[in-house]
Design an enzyme around this catalytic site. Structure first.
Site, PDB file in Angstrom:
ATOM      1  N   SER A 145      -2.623   0.272   5.992  1.00 29.99           N
ATOM      2  CA  SER A 145      -2.270  -0.897   6.408  1.00 29.99           C
ATOM      3  C   SER A 145      -2.646  -2.066   5.506  1.00 29.99           C
ATOM      4  CB  SER A 145      -3.034  -1.127   7.969  1.00 29.99           C
ATOM      5  OG  SER A 145      -2.954  -2.550   8.274  1.00 29.99           O
ATOM      6  N   HIS A 192       4.110   1.074   2.132  1.00 26.60           N
ATOM      7  CA  HIS A 192       5.194   0.467   1.616  1.00 26.60           C
ATOM      8  C   HIS A 192       5.879   1.414   0.600  1.00 26.60           C
ATOM      9  CE1 HIS A 192       2.995  -2.974   2.968  1.00 26.60           C
ATOM     10  NE2 HIS A 192       3.936  -3.387   3.600  1.00 26.60           N
ATOM     11  N   HIS A 241       0.765  -1.162   0.043  1.00 27.43           N
ATOM     12  CA  HIS A 241       0.167   0.056   0.148  1.00 27.43           C
ATOM     13  C   HIS A 241       0.883   1.217   0.214  1.00 27.43           C
ATOM     14  CE1 HIS A 241       1.180   0.052   4.279  1.00 27.43           C
ATOM     15  NE2 HIS A 241       0.614  -1.224   4.373  1.00 27.43           N
TER      16      HIS A 241
END
Ligand code: PAF
Length: 263
Positions: A183, A35, A32
């Site tokens: 998350s 990252h 996501h």
């Protein structure tokens, strides 16, 4: 972008990178915006960017949670390619645990609160796999998000105490415009619950005390594992629609004003 599916293949790739600075982003996939921000920083600060995708079974104490963990490999590889990743390591559990889960790392003290209490064995699994990955990649820098602040702290101290020659770099939590922390688990929430989940960040930042934040979450229908002040931050873990969400913010002098919002 080269993908190594086995450890011998990766070690061969790694030999060719000798002499260049290497940055590493370990992940469990389901990538996501959070990252993406780690990858962008990794690329900026190193000549070669390496990511791993491995859903680590040893850090799941609940087999249903492991089964339910989102797996989106094709989309993950597409995103990594778009972000300019150079190398991806995608080992199997048999590669990383060839003799099973025989050796594991324990930490005195640091794992006896918050996530360590509510997810028995979680940090042993995280530390064990992170040490294996750090040894395989031998990066100059490895990037971890502050959303998993307790993990970040434990990994930082473990790397120092085992003399791992990789700098552990802490990266700020990326949030949706609602304040919800990015998350992998957010995709498991319905649209309504996703909007409601933003209350975690609001309660953590607005409440005067941890107890007040906990009461606000419970009143809104969350099942709360903990809300706790520690290390100058306020931490929470709570369930919504059976999905476990965690977050933390600085409190006191370091209180958060704005945050890096993503569209
Ligand atoms: O934060 C994660 O995604 C995981 O705990 C990690 C660090 C990749 C280890 O499996």
């Amino acid at each position: 972008m080269h993908i190594s599916h086995t450890i011998p293949e990766w070690l061969d790739r790694r030999r060719r990178l000798e002499g260049r600075s290497i940055g590493f982003v370990p992940t469990m996939g389901a990538l996501h915006h959070g990252h993406a921000s780690l990858v962008e920083r990794c690329r900026k600060e190193n000549e070669v960017a390496v990511a791993s995708i491995f859903v680590n079974p040893s850090q799941f104490n609940d087999p249903r949670d492991l089964e339910r963990y989102p797996r989106t490999v094709e989309a993950d590889l597409g995103l990594l390619r778009e972000l300019g990743m150079d190398e991806v390591l995608m080992p199997t559990a048999a590669d990383l645990y060839p003799q099973g889960y025989r050796f594991r790392i324990e930490a005195e003290g640091l794992t006896s609160s918050m996530e360590g209490v509510h997810r028995p064995g979680f940090f042993q699994g995280v530390m064990t796999v992170v040490l294996k990955l750090l040894n395989l990649v031998r990066a100059d820098r490895a990037y971890f998000g502050e959303k998993d602040f307790q993990q970040l702290r434990i990994v930082t101290e473990m790397a120092a105490e085992f003399f791992v020659p990789t700098e552990i770099v802490a990266c700020p939590t990326v949030r949706e415009s609602s304040g919800l922390a990015a998350s992998s688990r957010n995709v498991l929430l319905s649209d309504g619950a996703r909007a409601q989940a933003a209350l975690i960040h609001r309660a953590l930042t607005a409440a005067a005390t941890a107890d007040e934040a906990r009461a606000a979450l419970e009143a809104a229908g969350f099942r709360v594992d903990y809300v706790e002040d520690r290390w100058g931050r306020r931490f929470a873990a709570a369930f919504l629609e059976g999905v476990r969400l965690i977050d933390n913010v600085p409190v006191g002098d370091g209180r958060e004003g704005a945050y890096a919002a993503v569209p």
